[in-house]
Design a protein around this motif. Sequence first.
Motif, PDB file in Angstrom:
ATOM      1  N   LEU A 141     -13.481   9.588 -11.032  1.00  0.00           N
ATOM      2  CA  LEU A 141     -12.821   8.730 -10.042  1.00  0.00           C
ATOM      3  C   LEU A 141     -11.516   8.138 -10.556  1.00  0.00           C
ATOM      4  O   LEU A 141     -10.523   8.095  -9.836  1.00  0.00           O
ATOM      5  CB  LEU A 141     -13.757   7.591  -9.616  1.00  0.00           C
ATOM      6  N   GLY A 142     -11.529   7.653 -11.802  1.00  0.00           N
ATOM      7  CA  GLY A 142     -10.356   6.941 -12.305  1.00  0.00           C
ATOM      8  C   GLY A 142     -10.151   5.633 -11.556  1.00  0.00           C
ATOM      9  O   GLY A 142     -10.840   5.337 -10.567  1.00  0.00           O
ATOM     10  N   TYR A 143      -9.204   4.839 -12.001  1.00  0.00           N
ATOM     11  CA  TYR A 143      -8.934   3.555 -11.346  1.00  0.00           C
ATOM     12  C   TYR A 143      -8.561   3.733  -9.874  1.00  0.00           C
ATOM     13  O   TYR A 143      -9.001   2.978  -9.008  1.00  0.00           O
ATOM     14  CB  TYR A 143      -7.801   2.823 -12.065  1.00  0.00           C
ATOM     15  N   ASN A 144      -7.745   4.730  -9.592  1.00  0.00           N
ATOM     16  CA  ASN A 144      -7.268   4.913  -8.215  1.00  0.00           C
ATOM     17  C   ASN A 144      -8.413   5.254  -7.265  1.00  0.00           C
ATOM     18  O   ASN A 144      -8.415   4.833  -6.104  1.00  0.00           O
ATOM     19  CB  ASN A 144      -6.195   5.997  -8.159  1.00  0.00           C
ATOM     20  N   GLY A 145      -9.392   6.008  -7.771  1.00  0.00           N
ATOM     21  CA  GLY A 145     -10.547   6.342  -6.937  1.00  0.00           C
ATOM     22  C   GLY A 145     -11.347   5.111  -6.557  1.00  0.00           C
ATOM     23  O   GLY A 145     -11.772   4.949  -5.406  1.00  0.00           O
ATOM     24  N   TYR A 146     -11.523   4.201  -7.516  1.00  0.00           N
ATOM     25  CA  TYR A 146     -12.223   2.944  -7.219  1.00  0.00           C
ATOM     26  C   TYR A 146     -11.442   2.110  -6.213  1.00  0.00           C
ATOM     27  O   TYR A 146     -12.007   1.562  -5.260  1.00  0.00           O
ATOM     28  CB  TYR A 146     -12.445   2.137  -8.496  1.00  0.00           C
ATOM     29  N   LYS A 147     -10.150   1.980  -6.428  1.00  0.00           N
ATOM     30  CA  LYS A 147      -9.324   1.178  -5.524  1.00  0.00           C
ATOM     31  C   LYS A 147      -9.433   1.677  -4.088  1.00  0.00           C
ATOM     32  O   LYS A 147      -9.579   0.896  -3.141  1.00  0.00           O
ATOM     33  CB  LYS A 147      -7.863   1.218  -5.976  1.00  0.00           C
ATOM     34  N   GLU A 148      -9.371   2.989  -3.936  1.00  0.00           N
ATOM     35  CA  GLU A 148      -9.412   3.578  -2.593  1.00  0.00           C
ATOM     36  C   GLU A 148     -10.752   3.335  -1.916  1.00  0.00           C
ATOM     37  O   GLU A 148     -10.815   2.941  -0.747  1.00  0.00           O
ATOM     38  CB  GLU A 148      -9.136   5.081  -2.684  1.00  0.00           C
ATOM     39  N   ILE A 149     -11.839   3.541  -2.654  1.00  0.00           N
ATOM     40  CA  ILE A 149     -13.175   3.356  -2.067  1.00  0.00           C
ATOM     41  C   ILE A 149     -13.428   1.891  -1.740  1.00  0.00           C
ATOM     42  O   ILE A 149     -13.932   1.567  -0.647  1.00  0.00           O
ATOM     43  CB  ILE A 149     -14.266   3.912  -3.009  1.00  0.00           C
ATOM     44  N   ILE A 150     -13.082   0.983  -2.638  1.00  0.00           N
ATOM     45  CA  ILE A 150     -13.275  -0.453  -2.379  1.00  0.00           C
ATOM     46  C   ILE A 150     -12.463  -0.892  -1.165  1.00  0.00           C
ATOM     47  O   ILE A 150     -12.952  -1.652  -0.308  1.00  0.00           O
ATOM     48  CB  ILE A 150     -12.879  -1.284  -3.615  1.00  0.00           C
ATOM     49  N   HIS A 151     -11.233  -0.409  -1.072  1.00  0.00           N
ATOM     50  CA  HIS A 151     -10.374  -0.756   0.068  1.00  0.00           C
ATOM     51  C   HIS A 151     -10.999  -0.287   1.383  1.00  0.00           C
ATOM     52  O   HIS A 151     -11.032  -1.041   2.374  1.00  0.00           O
ATOM     53  CB  HIS A 151      -8.993  -0.121  -0.123  1.00  0.00           C
ATOM     54  N   LYS A 152     -11.507   0.933   1.408  1.00  0.00           N
ATOM     55  CA  LYS A 152     -12.094   1.471   2.645  1.00  0.00           C
ATOM     56  C   LYS A 152     -13.398   0.764   3.005  1.00  0.00           C
ATOM     57  O   LYS A 152     -13.687   0.554   4.190  1.00  0.00           O
ATOM     58  CB  LYS A 152     -12.296   2.973   2.504  1.00  0.00           C
ATOM     59  N   LEU A 153     -14.179   0.388   1.995  1.00  0.00           N
ATOM     60  CA  LEU A 153     -15.403  -0.377   2.276  1.00  0.00           C
ATOM     61  C   LEU A 153     -15.063  -1.749   2.848  1.00  0.00           C
ATOM     62  O   LEU A 153     -15.766  -2.252   3.739  1.00  0.00           O
ATOM     63  CB  LEU A 153     -16.239  -0.529   1.002  1.00  0.00           C
ATOM     64  N   ASP A 154     -13.979  -2.356   2.366  1.00  0.00           N
ATOM     65  CA  ASP A 154     -13.533  -3.643   2.905  1.00  0.00           C
ATOM     66  C   ASP A 154     -13.145  -3.503   4.371  1.00  0.00           C
ATOM     67  O   ASP A 154     -13.484  -4.363   5.205  1.00  0.00           O
ATOM     68  CB  ASP A 154     -12.340  -4.178   2.106  1.00  0.00           C
ATOM     69  N   ILE A 155     -12.450  -2.427   4.702  1.00  0.00           N
ATOM     70  CA  ILE A 155     -12.045  -2.179   6.095  1.00  0.00           C
ATOM     71  C   ILE A 155     -13.283  -2.036   6.979  1.00  0.00           C
ATOM     72  O   ILE A 155     -13.321  -2.533   8.110  1.00  0.00           O
ATOM     73  CB  ILE A 155     -11.156  -0.922   6.179  1.00  0.00           C
ATOM     74  N   LEU A 156     -14.295  -1.360   6.453  1.00  0.00           N
ATOM     75  CA  LEU A 156     -15.536  -1.150   7.202  1.00  0.00           C
ATOM     76  C   LEU A 156     -16.454  -2.374   7.185  1.00  0.00           C
ATOM     77  O   LEU A 156     -17.518  -2.353   7.804  1.00  0.00           O
ATOM     78  CB  LEU A 156     -16.290   0.049   6.621  1.00  0.00           C
TER      79      LEU A 156
END
Length: 206
Positions: A141-156
Amino acid sequence: MNKLTKIYYISQGKSTANHLLNIEKVCRSGCKLIQLRLKNLPLTEVLITVQKALEICNKFNALLIINDYSNIVEQIPTTGLHLGQKDGKISDVRNNLSDSIIGGTANTLEDCIQLYKEGADYIGLGPLRFTPTKTNLDPILGYNGYKEIIHKLDILKIKIPIYAIGGIVENDIQPLLDMGLHGVAISSLLTQQTIEQNKKLIKEYE
């Protein structure tokens, strides 16, 4: 005690005795969330090791999570359960483990959503980077993968404790927490460090 603390130890060892020694060392360091991760062993040996690990965790007021082996957790309800992606569904075991903390492994946003729907208490999301402690590793995942998933979960508007896992070193911890992750699941770092080094690290984040 907050059962889902920020530092989560995943046990390591070349034998069950090594796992138990490492669990005791990490518990002595102040860690309150421990996962016993045993693979490809006879069920009787796993059960004996779980009982010994539970004695250690109870002594230090730590919560013991068992990787896989839901049938053992049913026999010892004071423990929790962690299910890997091939270990079955949380929804299938929840009825028999209503009082247990149950977590699951995720690698993608879709995995996280599915675990949330199944009623997971937390998610182990990873890997951050390559780790030799796990075979058949999922995509990094790397840092960017975590950022993207956390951001999308926040939206949801999906709120669930998420632990980063996979090759984590001390310098990763604060950046990962700053992204919105609940905590980090660590294996090699805590296994290899001394009790005093671990005490310092754990005290900083708990």
